[in-house]
Design an enzyme around this catalytic site. Structure first.
Site, PDB file in Angstrom:
ATOM      1  N   SER A  14       0.811  -1.223   0.000  1.00 40.18           N
ATOM      2  CA  SER A  14       0.000   0.000   0.000  1.00 40.18           C
ATOM      3  C   SER A  14       0.840   1.267   0.000  1.00 40.18           C
ATOM      4  O   SER A  14       0.328   2.349  -0.311  1.00 40.18           O
ATOM      5  CB  SER A  14      -0.937   0.013   1.215  1.00 40.18           C
ATOM      6  OG  SER A  14      -0.207  -0.131   2.424  1.00 40.18           O
ATOM      7  N   ASP A  41      -2.226   8.490   7.771  1.00 40.35           N
ATOM      8  CA  ASP A  41      -3.175   7.669   8.517  1.00 40.35           C
ATOM      9  C   ASP A  41      -2.408   6.765   9.477  1.00 40.35           C
ATOM     10  O   ASP A  41      -1.243   7.024   9.776  1.00 40.35           O
ATOM     11  CB  ASP A  41      -4.102   6.888   7.571  1.00 40.35           C
ATOM     12  CG  ASP A  41      -3.364   5.865   6.713  1.00 40.35           C
ATOM     13  OD1 ASP A  41      -2.172   5.586   6.978  1.00 40.35           O
ATOM     14  OD2 ASP A  41      -3.982   5.332   5.768  1.00 40.35           O
ATOM     15  N   HIS A  45       0.458   4.995   6.949  1.00 39.28           N
ATOM     16  CA  HIS A  45       1.113   5.527   5.761  1.00 39.28           C
ATOM     17  C   HIS A  45       1.577   6.969   5.919  1.00 39.28           C
ATOM     18  O   HIS A  45       0.919   7.765   6.603  1.00 39.28           O
ATOM     19  CB  HIS A  45       0.155   5.432   4.566  1.00 39.28           C
ATOM     20  CG  HIS A  45      -0.403   4.071   4.353  1.00 39.28           C
ATOM     21  ND1 HIS A  45      -1.647   3.701   4.828  1.00 39.28           N
ATOM     22  CD2 HIS A  45       0.123   2.986   3.743  1.00 39.28           C
ATOM     23  CE1 HIS A  45      -1.865   2.433   4.503  1.00 39.28           C
ATOM     24  NE2 HIS A  45      -0.807   1.985   3.853  1.00 39.28           N
TER      25      HIS A  45
END
Length: 368
Positions: A40, A331, A334
């Site tokens: 991600s 977040d 990340h």
């Protein structure tokens, strides 16, 4: 007098613009293509097309991105997006997008998938995802298409001078080893044995990519996971401190990956160059000296809920912080675009402390 943080950010923005301008005006990038694999941290939309709960195709993800929510797990652009800017290469399209075909694949493809790991089982509680082994298979699918479009000589030149960016390992810890209730690995492997398992699987897939013609690899290590808001919220760390036990367990993997790069460059893979990126060190520098880079918040997320805004990650329609360029973390897991910009710049032009045995700019300049 201009403050150093503002001046540094100005320099980065100017250089990124110049890179993009040079590609557009001169028609010449520093590499013919960029192939992105990983999780991600560099997913730019693949999970949008998968049956996964690990998705970022909703607001406020992409709040500062010109396309809005795109599947990127940050407020705007990812590390690989910005590294591509430095190289003068547009962000490649996600593999799983049905439109990724024909001329769109000539500049590279992004195969990265949120929750994907080196091990096939890592992140499986999130649903579908492209693991490392599947991403290699997906690349071979792209390669089959390229063979119908290019002569053998042109294809060889494209592959040998392209840049391969591979960002793996975080999910094998966060969404596997550190989840003993869901995964048995922490009971089956010591920290050192688990790192060796990951590196053995990683090396096998690197060999597969080398065997089909790729020659320039950039392999960042894992950043200090014990400092992300998720671990600060759930780990046993004193206020203001990272979870040292988590950070310490990453040493065998990062050190092993650096050694693996040295072994691969030591004549066993002729014509290829493998570069290790010291993500742990660069990110540690950001966290230890945040003001140097214009950051004022390093221990909580811009978007999230609970302790350190990291107990529950960014939810649909949540209200994020307004001063996003001053936050290291977007977040629970990340970085913000601002932090990604630092990581990309240090990967591109950093010293041998940041990258071994050379940086990405030097890697791109080699003609193989």
């Amino acid at each position: 007098m201009v403050k150093m943080d503002g001046w540094w950010r100005f320099i980065v923005v100017v250089c990124v613009v110049v890179c993009s301008w040079w590609k557009g005006v001169a028609g010449q990038a520093q590499a013919p293509a960029i192939w992105v694999m990983g999780d991600s941290l560099v997913d730019n939309g693949n999970n949008n097309f998968l049956r996964s709960i690990a998705r970022a195709d909703f607001y406020p993800y992409g709040i500062d991105y010109y396309r809005g929510p795109s599947g990127r797990f940050t407020n705007a652009r990812t590390f690989s997006d910005i590294l591509g800017d430095w190289l003068g290469i547009a962000a490649p399209p996600p593999f799983s997008d049905p439109r990724t075909a024909g001329n769109r694949i000539l500049g590279g493809v992004n195969y990265a998938s949120a929750a994907g790991g080196i091990l096939d089982e890592s992140g499986q509680h999130y649903g579908d995802r492209y693991t490392l082994s599947q991403q290699v298979v997906n690349f071979e699918t792209t390669l089959s298409q390229l063979r119908t479009m290019l002569s053998p000589g042109n294809l060889t030149e494209l592959l040998s001078n392209s840049i391969v960016v591979m960002v793996f390992g975080s999910n094998d810890y966060i969404n596997n080893y550190l989840m003993p209730n869901l995964y048995a690995t922490s009971r089956s492997y010591t920290i050192e044995a688990f790192a060796n398992l990951l590196l053995t699987r990683y090396a096998r897939q690197l060999q597969a990519l080398y065997s089909v013609g790729l020659r320039k690899f950039f392999l960042p290590g894992i950043g200090p996971l014990g400092c992300i808001p998720n671990q600060l919220a759930t780990g046993q760390a004193p206020a203001g401190r990272c979870v040292d036990s988590v950070n310490q367990m990453l040493g065998p993997f990062n050190e092993g990956l650096r050694r693996l790069v040295g072994q691969f460059n030591d004549g066993s893979h002729p014509g290829a160059i493998f570069v290790y990126g010291n993500t742990y060190g660069v990110f540690g520098d950001i966290l230890n000296t945040p003001a140097r880079y214009g950051f004022t918040v390093r221990d909580r997320a811009c978007c999230g809920i609970g302790r350190n805004q990291g107990q529950i990650t960014c939810l649909p329609l949540a209200t994020p912080c307004f001063n996003r360029d001053q936050y290291v973390f977007w977040d629970a897991f990340h970085p913000t675009q601002a932090a990604n910009a630092v990581l990309a710049q240090r990967a591109y032009s950093g010293s041998t402390t940041d990258n071994y045995p050379m940086n990405v700019q030097q890697l791109a300049q080699l003609r193989l």
